[in-house]
Design an enzyme around this catalytic site. Structure first.
Site, short mmCIF file in Angstrom:
data_model
loop_
_atom_site.label_atom_id
_atom_site.label_comp_id
_atom_site.label_asym_id
_atom_site.label_seq_id
_atom_site.Cartn_x
_atom_site.Cartn_y
_atom_site.Cartn_z
N ASP A 35 1.86 5.20 -0.09
CA ASP A 35 1.29 6.41 0.50
C ASP A 35 0.96 7.44 -0.57
O ASP A 35 1.36 7.30 -1.73
CB ASP A 35 2.28 7.02 1.50
CG ASP A 35 2.50 6.15 2.73
OD1 ASP A 35 1.58 5.38 3.08
OD2 ASP A 35 3.59 6.24 3.33
N ARG A 74 0.84 -1.19 0.00
CA ARG A 74 0.00 0.00 0.00
C ARG A 74 0.88 1.25 0.00
O ARG A 74 1.43 1.65 1.02
CB ARG A 74 -0.91 0.03 1.23
CG ARG A 74 -1.99 -1.03 1.23
CD ARG A 74 -2.93 -0.79 2.40
NE ARG A 74 -4.06 -1.71 2.38
CZ ARG A 74 -5.09 -1.63 3.21
NH1 ARG A 74 -5.12 -0.66 4.12
NH2 ARG A 74 -6.08 -2.50 3.15
N TYR A 108 12.13 -0.81 -3.95
CA TYR A 108 11.83 0.60 -4.21
C TYR A 108 13.08 1.32 -4.70
O TYR A 108 14.21 0.91 -4.40
CB TYR A 108 11.36 1.30 -2.94
CG TYR A 108 9.96 0.97 -2.47
CD1 TYR A 108 8.88 1.79 -2.80
CD2 TYR A 108 9.71 -0.16 -1.69
CE1 TYR A 108 7.60 1.51 -2.36
CE2 TYR A 108 8.42 -0.46 -1.25
CZ TYR A 108 7.38 0.38 -1.59
OH TYR A 108 6.11 0.09 -1.16
N ARG A 120 10.91 5.92 3.29
CA ARG A 120 11.16 7.37 3.28
C ARG A 120 11.86 7.83 4.55
O ARG A 120 12.61 8.81 4.53
CB ARG A 120 9.85 8.12 3.07
CG ARG A 120 9.31 7.94 1.65
CD ARG A 120 8.22 8.94 1.32
NE ARG A 120 6.99 8.66 2.00
CZ ARG A 120 6.18 9.57 2.52
NH1 ARG A 120 6.52 10.85 2.50
NH2 ARG A 120 5.04 9.23 3.09
#
Length: 266
Positions: free
Chosen positions: A49, A47, A110, A198
């Site tokens: 953001d 999921r 990522y 992040r």
């Protein structure tokens, strides 16, 4: 049905459906229903953001056998005509019932893009790139990154979620500088908790511009709660690029069983 999905997250409030908000799942589900008549259980690998992008997102959904039989040959092309320009289904394939986009995944990967150019981000890339105001030391960032590899409790880098483990296993975390000067962090783990990538990037950028020493990010692994001094890097630089799965059907259920077990470092 497995769907391989790409999207520009800029104008989405993340993946998950939220009342009154434009989300990837909301937009995708609406068009799947339009084409297939009904769907059930839209489940995603990760999921993302609000503002986070994807080139390699994966989800699964149950659809009626008759609807799939009638649309499988042209489903991707049909969805391309219906979906808005910032989301695309690249591949749609039939998979066994044991496939679970979330729990069967072996890893997620990522990439985070940053420019430390004095003039900032190229206007054509600013939606997918963070402009950093200070020069970044690539060697220092890679040194700090290497100390975070392996299985640890990443509570210091995760948003608190009741009854959820923050133990994760990072298999890849490294930075490179591309020919155009843009720095790219590649981060791969079995799974991530909310805001973890992040937060890791934010900590490593603080090392890269000299505000924190190289050992600082790894030193936070002793924490059992989120470290408030870690800044969460902005969403626009982050892209989910790949999700890996077992290569055969028996592996789907086996991997899902492992994933569902709550992990401990003991």
């Amino acid at each position: 049905m497995r769907l391989d999905v790409a999207y520009d997250g800029t104008d989405f409030s993340g993946w998950a459906v939220q009342p009154g908000r434009r989300t990837v799942a909301g937009v995708l589900a609406a068009e799947l229903v339009r084409v297939l008549g009904e769907i059930e259980g839209l489940t995603v690998a990760g999921r993302t953001d609000a503002g986070v992008h994807a080139t390699g997102q994966v989800c699964h959904v149950d659809v009626p056998v008759a609807a799939w039989a009638g649309r499988s040959g042209n489903l991707v092309r049909r969805l391309a005509r219906l979906l808005p320009p910032d989301v695309r289904v690249r591949v749609a394939t039939e998979v066994p019932a044991s496939f679970d986009a979330r729990f069967s995944a072996l890893s997620r990967r990522y990439e985070y893009r940053v420019t430390d150019a004095s003039w900032g981000a190229d206007p054509l890339r600013s939606r997918y790139l963070l402009a950093w105001p200070r020069p970044l030391d690539l060697a220092a960032m890679n040194d700090a990154s290497a100390r975070l590899l392996g299985e640890h409790d990443f509570a210091a880098f995760c948003r608190r979620k009741e009854n959820a483990t923050t133990i994760r296993a990072i298999s890849q975390l490294a930075w490179r500088r591309e020919p155009d000067g843009v720095l790219v962090a590649t981060v791969q783990a079995d799974a991530f908790c909310q805001a973890m990538v992040r937060s890791l990037v934010g900590a490593l950028l603080a090392v890269g511009d000299g505000r924190r020493p190289v050992p600082w990010p790894a030193g936070l692994l002793d924490r059992t709660v989120r470290a408030n001094e870690v800044t969460v890097a902005p969403a626009q630089g982050l892209t989910l690029v790949a999700v890996e799965y077992p290569g055969s059907e028996p592996g789907y259920a086996a991997r899902a069983e492992i994933t569902r077990n709550r992990r401990s470092l003991l």
